[in-house]
Design a protein around this motif. Structure first.
Motif, mmCIF file in Angstrom:
data_model
loop_
_atom_site.group_PDB
_atom_site.id
_atom_site.type_symbol
_atom_site.label_atom_id
_atom_site.label_comp_id
_atom_site.label_asym_id
_atom_site.label_seq_id
_atom_site.Cartn_x
_atom_site.Cartn_y
_atom_site.Cartn_z
ATOM 1 N N ILE A 19 0.840 -1.201 0.000
ATOM 2 C CA ILE A 19 0.000 0.000 0.000
ATOM 3 C C ILE A 19 0.875 1.252 0.000
ATOM 4 C CG2 ILE A 19 -1.826 1.248 1.192
ATOM 5 C CD1 ILE A 19 -2.521 -1.425 2.576
ATOM 6 N N ASP A 20 0.848 1.973 -1.113
ATOM 7 C CA ASP A 20 1.517 3.265 -1.217
ATOM 8 C C ASP A 20 0.440 4.318 -0.979
ATOM 9 O OD1 ASP A 20 2.720 5.659 -1.915
ATOM 10 O OD2 ASP A 20 3.655 4.876 -3.736
ATOM 11 N N ALA A 24 -1.994 6.303 -3.621
ATOM 12 C CA ALA A 24 -3.411 5.929 -3.629
ATOM 13 C C ALA A 24 -4.319 7.123 -3.378
ATOM 14 C CB ALA A 24 -3.670 4.840 -2.585
ATOM 15 N N LEU A 25 -3.854 8.053 -2.559
ATOM 16 C CA LEU A 25 -4.681 9.198 -2.185
ATOM 17 C C LEU A 25 -4.294 10.490 -2.901
ATOM 18 C CD1 LEU A 25 -4.788 8.414 1.633
ATOM 19 C CD2 LEU A 25 -6.630 8.067 -0.040
ATOM 20 N N GLY A 26 -3.279 10.422 -3.753
ATOM 21 C CA GLY A 26 -2.848 11.619 -4.473
ATOM 22 C C GLY A 26 -2.235 12.666 -3.567
ATOM 23 N N LEU A 27 -1.482 12.199 -2.565
ATOM 24 C CA LEU A 27 -0.875 13.105 -1.585
ATOM 25 C C LEU A 27 0.610 13.289 -1.832
ATOM 26 C CD1 LEU A 27 -2.611 11.669 1.582
ATOM 27 C CD2 LEU A 27 -3.191 13.797 0.392
ATOM 28 N N ASP A 28 1.109 14.438 -1.414
ATOM 29 C CA ASP A 28 2.533 14.730 -1.474
ATOM 30 C C ASP A 28 3.119 14.681 -0.071
ATOM 31 O OD1 ASP A 28 2.664 15.242 -4.274
ATOM 32 O OD2 ASP A 28 1.805 17.235 -3.931
ATOM 33 N N LEU A 29 4.434 14.596 0.006
ATOM 34 C CA LEU A 29 5.132 14.654 1.279
ATOM 35 C C LEU A 29 4.737 15.940 1.994
ATOM 36 C CD1 LEU A 29 7.259 13.159 2.987
ATOM 37 C CD2 LEU A 29 8.985 14.588 1.879
ATOM 38 N N ASP A 130 -8.256 -1.922 -2.282
ATOM 39 C CA ASP A 130 -8.142 -3.183 -3.014
ATOM 40 C C ASP A 130 -6.729 -3.291 -3.563
ATOM 41 O OD1 ASP A 130 -8.145 -5.157 -5.126
ATOM 42 O OD2 ASP A 130 -10.343 -5.056 -5.080
ATOM 43 N N VAL A 131 -5.939 -4.233 -3.032
ATOM 44 C CA VAL A 131 -4.536 -4.336 -3.446
ATOM 45 C C VAL A 131 -4.389 -4.781 -4.894
ATOM 46 C CG1 VAL A 131 -3.641 -4.677 -1.106
ATOM 47 C CG2 VAL A 131 -4.250 -6.666 -2.485
ATOM 48 N N SER A 132 -5.421 -5.395 -5.471
ATOM 49 C CA SER A 132 -5.352 -5.832 -6.866
ATOM 50 C C SER A 132 -5.594 -4.697 -7.845
ATOM 51 C CB SER A 132 -6.386 -6.934 -7.139
ATOM 52 O OG SER A 132 -6.135 -8.054 -6.335
ATOM 53 N N THR A 133 -6.546 -3.830 -7.521
ATOM 54 C CA THR A 133 -6.927 -2.760 -8.448
ATOM 55 C C THR A 133 -6.356 -1.396 -8.073
ATOM 56 O OG1 THR A 133 -8.943 -2.200 -7.225
ATOM 57 C CG2 THR A 133 -9.117 -3.941 -8.919
ATOM 58 N N GLY A 134 -5.962 -1.239 -6.801
ATOM 59 C CA GLY A 134 -5.490 0.059 -6.335
ATOM 60 C C GLY A 134 -6.610 1.031 -6.027
#
Length: 147
Positions: A19-20, A24-29, A130-134
């Motif tokens: 899980i990145d 996945a959420l479109g977030l930056d540092l 969902d780890v398969s589809t992201g």
């Protein structure tokens, strides 16, 4: 960069390496606080971290993210017993395993919403990744009525 997250959000998620969260959420540092543990379950230590995140560092929203294929779906509290037999001491912590992802997300949302230590409990949302589809699927905090 400030320690206060730009988007004033804290995310609780599983430690699963697949899980990145930022992608996945479109977030930056710098956008959020990320708190991870096995299963992404809300334990006393998660409440501790969320309390510090809110009271000392300005977060106002909480996202809870479980995921498909989680290892806690296959564990039971027997894991603690096995550890006790192996090392001679029973862990003080619960495994917090679960069989139903959606229901455990609801339980986690309820734990956050009812904590007396948290200032902001209105904007608490739960998801299953969902780890398969992201893809993320939002969980309704109220269980569906029985058919």
């Amino acid at each position: 960069m400030d320690a206060r997250p730009v988007r004033e959000v804290a995310i609780v998620a599983c430690m699963d390496a697949r899980i990145d969260l930022h992608a996945a959420l479109g977030l930056d540092l710098g956008d959020c606080h990320t708190i991870r543990n096995a299963g992404g379950v809300v334990t006393d230590d998660i409440i501790r971290s969320l309390t510090i995140s809110q009271r000392a560092l300005g977060t106002r929203s909480v996202l809870l993210i479980h995921h498909t294929g989680c290892g806690l779906l296959n564990l039971t509290e027997d894991f603690r017993h096995e550890l006790e037999l192996e090392v001679g001491q029973k862990p003080s912590w619960a495994v917090e395993s679960f069989r139903d992802l959606d229901q455990d997300v609801r339980q986690s949302m309820a734990r956050v919403r009812t904590s007396p230590f948290l200032l902001h409990t209105d904007d608490v949302r739960g998801f299953v990744f969902d780890v398969s589809t992201g893809l993320l699927r939002e969980i309704d905090p109220a269980p569906a009525p029985a058919a």
